[in-house]
Each structure stands twice: as structure tokens, then as C-alpha cells.
Scaffold this motif. Structure first.
Motif, PDB file in Angstrom:
ATOM      1  N   VAL A  41       2.073 -19.588 -28.101  1.00 55.48           N
ATOM      2  CA  VAL A  41       0.628 -19.824 -28.195  1.00 55.48           C
ATOM      3  C   VAL A  41       0.356 -20.880 -29.241  1.00 55.48           C
ATOM      4  O   VAL A  41       0.818 -20.768 -30.383  1.00 55.48           O
ATOM      5  N   CYS A  56      -2.036 -20.993 -24.195  1.00 52.25           N
ATOM      6  CA  CYS A  56      -1.119 -19.860 -24.075  1.00 52.25           C
ATOM      7  C   CYS A  56      -0.114 -20.111 -22.959  1.00 52.25           C
ATOM      8  O   CYS A  56      -0.481 -20.153 -21.772  1.00 52.25           O
ATOM      9  N   TYR A  73      -1.223 -13.540 -28.063  1.00 50.09           N
ATOM     10  CA  TYR A  73      -1.990 -13.563 -26.818  1.00 50.09           C
ATOM     11  C   TYR A  73      -3.235 -12.689 -26.923  1.00 50.09           C
ATOM     12  O   TYR A  73      -4.320 -13.061 -26.448  1.00 50.09           O
ATOM     13  N   ALA A  76      -5.743 -14.524 -29.051  1.00 48.37           N
ATOM     14  CA  ALA A  76      -6.363 -15.612 -28.294  1.00 48.37           C
ATOM     15  C   ALA A  76      -7.433 -15.066 -27.356  1.00 48.37           C
ATOM     16  O   ALA A  76      -8.533 -15.621 -27.250  1.00 48.37           O
ATOM     17  N   LEU A 279      -4.517 -20.421 -20.017  1.00 48.02           N
ATOM     18  CA  LEU A 279      -3.237 -19.830 -19.624  1.00 48.02           C
ATOM     19  C   LEU A 279      -2.596 -20.691 -18.538  1.00 48.02           C
ATOM     20  O   LEU A 279      -3.049 -20.708 -17.390  1.00 48.02           O
ATOM     21  N   TYR A 305       0.276 -20.770 -33.294  1.00 50.09           N
ATOM     22  CA  TYR A 305      -0.553 -19.637 -33.705  1.00 50.09           C
ATOM     23  C   TYR A 305      -0.172 -19.109 -35.091  1.00 50.09           C
ATOM     24  O   TYR A 305      -1.044 -18.777 -35.892  1.00 50.09           O
TER      25      TYR A 305
END
Length: 311
Positions: A41, A56, A73, A76, A279, A305
Motif C-alpha cells: 500500500v 493498494c 489495507y 486505507a 485497488l 504506508y
């Protein structure tokens, strides 16, 4: 050890989704180890507007044991107002998709797969079909690209990996349940046409390499999942693209051109100050001309991330 053609077969979401049953994945409660916390991510920021994209990386075909996903995830998803997928939510449902795939993948009535490929390849297909209990006469009706997808989906299924367990399906179900807006970057027809437009030579090459990669699939799949969970781009790039230089036209068609086509829409979200979860297949990040580099070249702040302190 070639992997690029198998990567093409697993790169697109819809073609393999159509080969599996549609169901909502269950997320096991097994803890994620510290080595797997990072996740694939990345966060893209527009300092001028405050817009933020959570890029992602997904794996379209997963096993139940590959869950739970990295906390990245979940963060996010929680910090986004909407979710963007490669395809619109619900695109894989219904019988129309299967019919369209067969329509594009079917050979003319006066032709056959056996007549379209070298005899050696046909013998390998017969051997594979016997091993997996597949009716080879049914395969003989389809174009090489379609048979390559059948082989790929069958081999992944033998490992317990299913499209309905993929990251895309998981968050599509979550967004539907939470009534969080979701939309797609591409249409089903567009993705199917990527395969339908392959030349006969490209189709035969894809089928030959798919057959050649069957024996290495279990080990390479495990290695890919580990690198994906850790957010390690270099190992992913090496595994996915080690033979990509041999197929520049396919790289452009399946990856680079699509990345460039997505950029205006994604940039517009940033410029509007939106917070969006995006995604797409992890290969779109790992490639040298991937989305991460495209955003960096346009002056946006791109961080993994783990390097973002305030969400």
C-alpha cells in the motif's frame, strides 16, 4: 524460468473471476506476523489540495490462508470516502460475462485448437488435460489465449487459490455492505478485448509458456505472496517481469498503456482534494513504468504506508 505469460493471465481480474463461483470471502482471524505488516500500500498526496490516494496493490486470486490482509489495507479503506477498482462493482456477476468470454474465445466451426498450434504443444495439452481430468475435446474448440486462461485458473484452483478470495472481491463486498461508493477504471469488454486482440503468434507463445510454468507455479506463488504482504517491490518486479523484455508490445498493451490511461482520472481525484482507495493489481506498481513512478514524475508525494505518520 519464465513467468511473464502467466502474469498476463493473472493480471486481469475479470477473466479469472468468471472461471470461479461468486461468493463473499471470509476473513480468517489468524494474526498477521510483524514481518508481514507492511503490505503493498502506497499513499499519494497532493500538498496543494489535500487530496490523497491510497494505492493498494491487489492479488486477484488468493487462498483463505493468505488472510487477514495487512492493517494498511484496513487503514486505507477506513480513511477513504470511496473505492476505485479495475472494474465496476458487480462486473463479474451474471451469465452474460461467461457467454461473452466464450464468444470471443471460441474458434470458427471449421477450425480447432489442434490445427492452430504445433503438434508438440497439442500433445502437452492432452497430457495436462488427462492429469487434471479435463475433457480435451472441449478445449479443442477454443483459441489458444482462452485455453491458457483455463489452464491458469485450474492450476491456481489446485492450490486453493480462488478469484472470490481476491482482494478486489473482499473490498467490493465490504463497500457494498457499508454502502461506500465504488466504481471501476475499465469495462469488462475492454479487458476481454486485450486478450481477443492478441495475434496468433502471441497466443501460441502465451499458451506454450503457460504450459511450461505449471511445475513452478506452487513455489513461485508462495514467493509472490510473501513479497506482496511485505510490500517488497524489487522481488515482485523480478518475479513478474523477468522475461518482460522479450514482449515489449504485450507490456505496453497489458500494463503501461493502461497505467497512462488511468492517470488523468486519478489525478483529477487528487486535484479535487478527494480521499480515495484505489485497488489495482500489484503489477501496476512494480513495473518500471508503474503508477508509483508516474505520480512521482508529476510532482506528487509518494510514500509507502509505513512511512506515513498521519492518516
Amino acid at each position: 524460468m519464465p513467468t511473464f505469460c502467466r502474469f498476463l493471465a493473472s493480471l486481469l481480474l475479470i477473466v479469472l473471476t468468471a472461471c470461479g463461483e461468486h461468493s463473499q470471502p471470509r476473513t480468517p482471524d489468524t494474526p498477521v506476523s510483524s514481518a508481514e505488516q507492511a503490505g503493498s500500500v502506497w499513499v499519494v498526496d497532493d500538498p496543494k489540495t489535500g487530496g490523497r490516494l491510497f494505492l493498494c496493490g491487489t492479488i486477484h486470486i488468493l487462498r483463505e490462508e493468505d488472510y487477514p490482509l495487512s492493517p494498511a489495507y484496513e487503514a486505507a479503506y477506513a480513511n477513504s470516502d470511496r473505492v476505485i477498482f479495475e472494474l465496476p462493482p458487480g462486473a463479474g456477476e451474471g451469465n452474460s460475462l461467461t457467454r461473452r468470454m466464450r464468444e470471443l474465445g471460441m474458434l470458427p466451426s471449421d477450425s480447432s485448437l489442434e490445427a492452430s498450434i504445433p503438434q508438440e504443444t497439442w500433445e502437452r495439452i492432452k497430457t495436462w488435460a488427462k492429469t487434471r481430468g479435463v475433457d480435451v475435446s472441449a478445449l479443442n474448440r477454443f483459441r489458444p489465449w482462452f485455453v491458457s486462461l483455463i489452464i491458469t485458473s485450474t492450476e491456481y484452483a489446485a492450490l486453493g487459490a480462488k478469484p472470490q478470495m481476491g482482494v478486489d472481491h473482499y473490498f467490493e463486498a465490504r463497500a457494498r455492505e457499508d454502502k461506500k461508493p465504488g466504481e471501476g477504471l475499465e469495462s469488462v469488454e475492454f479487458q476481454l478485448q486485450l486478450f481477443a486482440k492478441l495475434t496468433p503468434d502471441q497466443q501460441r507463445e502465451m499458451l506454450d509458456q503457460t504450459l511450461g510454468e505449471i511445475s513452478t507455479l506452487p513455489q513461485e506463488y508462495d514467493e509472490m505472496i510473501v513479497a506482496w504482504k511485505r510490500g517488497e517491490l524489487e522481488p515482485l518486479r523480478e518475479m513478474l517481469f523477468r522475461e518482460a523484455a522479450k514482449f515489449p508490445d504485450l507490456m505496453d498493451m497489458f500494463l503501461f498503456d493502461r497505467n497512462l490511461a488511468w492517470m488523468p482520472r486519478l489525478e483529477q481525484m487528487l486535484q479535487k482534494g478527494e480521499k480515495v482507495m484505489v485497488l489495482v493489481g500489484t503489477g501496476h506498481f512494480a513495473a518500471e513504468k508503474g503508477l508509483l513512478k508516474l505520480f512521482e514524475e508529476r510532482g506528487y508525494t509518494v510514500r509507502h504506508y509505513r512511512d506515513v505518520e498521519n492518516l
